[in-house]
Enzyme design. Structure first.
Site, PDB file in Angstrom:
ATOM      1  N   ARG A  61       0.862  -1.182   0.000  1.00 18.79           N
ATOM      2  CA  ARG A  61       0.000   0.000   0.000  1.00 18.79           C
ATOM      3  C   ARG A  61       0.901   1.235   0.000  1.00 18.79           C
ATOM      4  O   ARG A  61       2.053   1.186   0.442  1.00 18.79           O
ATOM      5  CB  ARG A  61      -0.884   0.038   1.250  1.00 18.79           C
ATOM      6  CG  ARG A  61      -1.850  -1.126   1.394  1.00 18.79           C
ATOM      7  CD  ARG A  61      -2.645  -0.975   2.692  1.00 18.79           C
ATOM      8  NE  ARG A  61      -3.645  -2.017   2.841  1.00 18.79           N
ATOM      9  CZ  ARG A  61      -3.463  -3.140   3.529  1.00 18.79           C
ATOM     10  NH1 ARG A  61      -2.291  -3.351   4.135  1.00 18.79           N
ATOM     11  NH2 ARG A  61      -4.419  -4.042   3.631  1.00 18.79           N
TER      12      ARG A  61
ATOM     13  N   LYS B 273      -2.332  -2.165   7.909  1.00 16.92           N
ATOM     14  CA  LYS B 273      -3.519  -1.664   8.602  1.00 16.92           C
ATOM     15  C   LYS B 273      -3.680  -2.376   9.942  1.00 16.92           C
ATOM     16  O   LYS B 273      -3.396  -3.556  10.064  1.00 16.92           O
ATOM     17  CB  LYS B 273      -4.759  -1.876   7.737  1.00 16.92           C
ATOM     18  CG  LYS B 273      -4.839  -0.929   6.543  1.00 16.92           C
ATOM     19  CD  LYS B 273      -6.160  -1.074   5.826  1.00 16.92           C
ATOM     20  CE  LYS B 273      -6.287  -0.052   4.694  1.00 16.92           C
ATOM     21  NZ  LYS B 273      -7.578  -0.171   3.983  1.00 16.92           N
TER      22      LYS B 273
ATOM     23  N   HIS C  67      -1.644   2.654  -6.211  1.00 16.89           N
ATOM     24  CA  HIS C  67      -2.663   1.612  -6.034  1.00 16.89           C
ATOM     25  C   HIS C  67      -2.825   0.774  -7.302  1.00 16.89           C
ATOM     26  O   HIS C  67      -3.158  -0.410  -7.234  1.00 16.89           O
ATOM     27  CB  HIS C  67      -3.997   2.250  -5.636  1.00 16.89           C
ATOM     28  CG  HIS C  67      -4.780   1.415  -4.681  1.00 16.89           C
ATOM     29  ND1 HIS C  67      -4.244   0.890  -3.522  1.00 16.89           N
ATOM     30  CD2 HIS C  67      -6.066   0.988  -4.707  1.00 16.89           C
ATOM     31  CE1 HIS C  67      -5.159   0.192  -2.882  1.00 16.89           C
ATOM     32  NE2 HIS C  67      -6.270   0.231  -3.581  1.00 16.89           N
TER      33      HIS C  67
ATOM     34  N   ARG D 194      -0.213  -1.852  -7.149  1.00 18.24           N
ATOM     35  CA  ARG D 194      -0.608  -2.889  -6.182  1.00 18.24           C
ATOM     36  C   ARG D 194      -1.666  -3.805  -6.793  1.00 18.24           C
ATOM     37  O   ARG D 194      -1.626  -5.025  -6.646  1.00 18.24           O
ATOM     38  CB  ARG D 194      -1.127  -2.214  -4.910  1.00 18.24           C
ATOM     39  CG  ARG D 194      -1.645  -3.181  -3.825  1.00 18.24           C
ATOM     40  CD  ARG D 194      -1.911  -2.380  -2.564  1.00 18.24           C
ATOM     41  NE  ARG D 194      -2.948  -2.961  -1.722  1.00 18.24           N
ATOM     42  CZ  ARG D 194      -2.730  -3.855  -0.760  1.00 18.24           C
ATOM     43  NH1 ARG D 194      -1.518  -4.304  -0.535  1.00 18.24           N
ATOM     44  NH2 ARG D 194      -3.737  -4.293  -0.026  1.00 18.24           N
TER      45      ARG D 194
ATOM     46  N   HIS E  50      -4.777  -8.437   3.448  1.00 14.16           N
ATOM     47  CA  HIS E  50      -6.235  -8.300   3.582  1.00 14.16           C
ATOM     48  C   HIS E  50      -6.720  -9.107   4.779  1.00 14.16           C
ATOM     49  O   HIS E  50      -6.426 -10.302   4.892  1.00 14.16           O
ATOM     50  CB  HIS E  50      -6.948  -8.804   2.326  1.00 14.16           C
ATOM     51  CG  HIS E  50      -6.820  -7.892   1.154  1.00 14.16           C
ATOM     52  ND1 HIS E  50      -7.011  -8.304  -0.143  1.00 14.16           N
ATOM     53  CD2 HIS E  50      -6.520  -6.567   1.079  1.00 14.16           C
ATOM     54  CE1 HIS E  50      -6.839  -7.276  -0.964  1.00 14.16           C
ATOM     55  NE2 HIS E  50      -6.539  -6.222  -0.245  1.00 14.16           N
TER      56      HIS E  50
ATOM     57  N   TYR F 120     -10.151  -9.823  -7.248  1.00 16.09           N
ATOM     58  CA  TYR F 120      -9.173 -10.123  -8.297  1.00 16.09           C
ATOM     59  C   TYR F 120      -9.527 -11.380  -9.074  1.00 16.09           C
ATOM     60  O   TYR F 120      -9.078 -11.559 -10.196  1.00 16.09           O
ATOM     61  CB  TYR F 120      -7.773 -10.230  -7.691  1.00 16.09           C
ATOM     62  CG  TYR F 120      -7.344  -8.925  -7.084  1.00 16.09           C
ATOM     63  CD1 TYR F 120      -6.965  -7.847  -7.886  1.00 16.09           C
ATOM     64  CD2 TYR F 120      -7.378  -8.739  -5.709  1.00 16.09           C
ATOM     65  CE1 TYR F 120      -6.608  -6.644  -7.335  1.00 16.09           C
ATOM     66  CE2 TYR F 120      -7.014  -7.529  -5.151  1.00 16.09           C
ATOM     67  CZ  TYR F 120      -6.637  -6.479  -5.970  1.00 16.09           C
ATOM     68  OH  TYR F 120      -6.295  -5.267  -5.423  1.00 16.09           O
TER      69      TYR F 120
END
Length: 305
Positions: free
Chosen positions: A151, A175, A244, A247, A270, A279
């Site tokens: 990210r 995150k 992004h 990524r 994730h 995806y």
């Protein structure tokens, strides 16, 4: 319960988010914009006080946002901010119930991420080397995002001690402050080595940041975006080049080659595999395109003789 007319609900709520919840300035700014939208709605349609808002008012607010052509995602974010606000107001003894609990945003059509194909990636990552530290830095940043699926926030927060070039690995804090160990590809290792050789021309020895600006300080997300957009335009690559998108390209190409959804989920960091599953839709679109072009009984608009 109740409140007086001078109660600064917006300021009190944002201070709570900053001090107790420790939200980032970027998140606080987003909450502030959503609350400003609610304030404008109340000024036009009432009621006068936040504790007088009803579920019907919130539904009307969501409908107004939809008429203003806000996306379903943006409306959902606004409603989430309002729900959080009313949880805070209930805690403060200002309201008895949360009028936004049952209100849902309209669903937006699912937007699939735009990717760069392998040829475009190759063109972008083979930047001409003019010997400058900035060109080496930009190439290293792009190589690393595509190599490890970073990210933007993860890239700019990297320190010099995070990559292990001898081992070809990278420690990333993502995150929720969750750490993950990622592989670094050979090309990215080479690009990082070239950047680290030239980095002393920009940064002092005691600057911890891996990537720095021309002023020698930790590079900002905005600068990274501007540099990638610059190179995309300079190379004439179709569509805007941004972190992004690199990524997304990493995730799509990894999934297309391996088919291992769980592994790609781990690499991307994730928490929910449903986020990674977008995806699979990208990959299926690619397969359908190949199928329709290649299969003799699938080609549209053609009749068999």
């Amino acid at each position: 319960m109740g409140m007086d007319a001078d109660f600064d609900w917006r300021g009190r709520f944002l201070r709570y988010l900053a001090s107790e919840r420790q939200f980032s300035p970027h998140t606080l700014s987003s909450y502030g914009r959503d609350l400003d939208r609610l304030t404008r709605f109340m000024a036009l349609h009432g009621p006068d006080r936040i504790d007088q808002l009803s579920e019907r008012d919130i539904r009307r607010f969501a409908a107004e946002c939809h008429r203003d052509e806000l996306s379903g995602r943006s409306i959902a974010r606004c409603l989430s901010a309002i729900r959080s606000l009313f949880r805070f107001l209930h805690r403060e003894g200002v309201v008895e119930h949360n009028p936004a609990l049952a209100v849902q945003a309209p669903k937006s059509p699912r937007r699939l991420p735009k990717t760069l194909d392998v040829d475009q990636i190759g063109e972008l990552l083979e930047l001409p080397d003019d010997g400058s530290p900035l060109a080496a830095r930009d190439r290293a940043m792009m190589e690393l995002i595509y190599s490890s699926g970073l990210r933007l926030s993860e890239l700019v927060s990297l320190n010099q001690t995070d990559p292990d070039l001898a081992d070809g690995s990278l420690c990333v804090t993502g995150k929720g402050r969750k750490e993950r160990l990622l592989p670094i590809g050979r090309k990215a290792v080479e690009a990082l080595q070239q950047w680290l050789e030239r980095r002393p021309k920009l940064a002092s020895y005691d600057e911890p940041a891996l990537f720095v600006s021309s002023r020698g300080q930790r590079i900002s997300p905005r600068t990274v975006q501007q540099r990638m957009d610059h190179w995309g335009q300079w190379l004439g690559i179709s569509g805007k080049v941004h972190p992004h998108r690199l990524r997304h390209s990493f995730a799509s190409h990894m999934l297309e080659s391996s088919g291992d959804l769980r592994a790609v989920q781990e690499l991307l960091g994730h928490a929910d595999i449903a986020t990674t599953q977008i995806y699979t839709h990208l990959d299926f679109q690619h397969l359908m395109s190949v199928y329709e072009k290649a299969h003799p009984r699938a080609q549209k608009g053609k009749k068999n003789d």
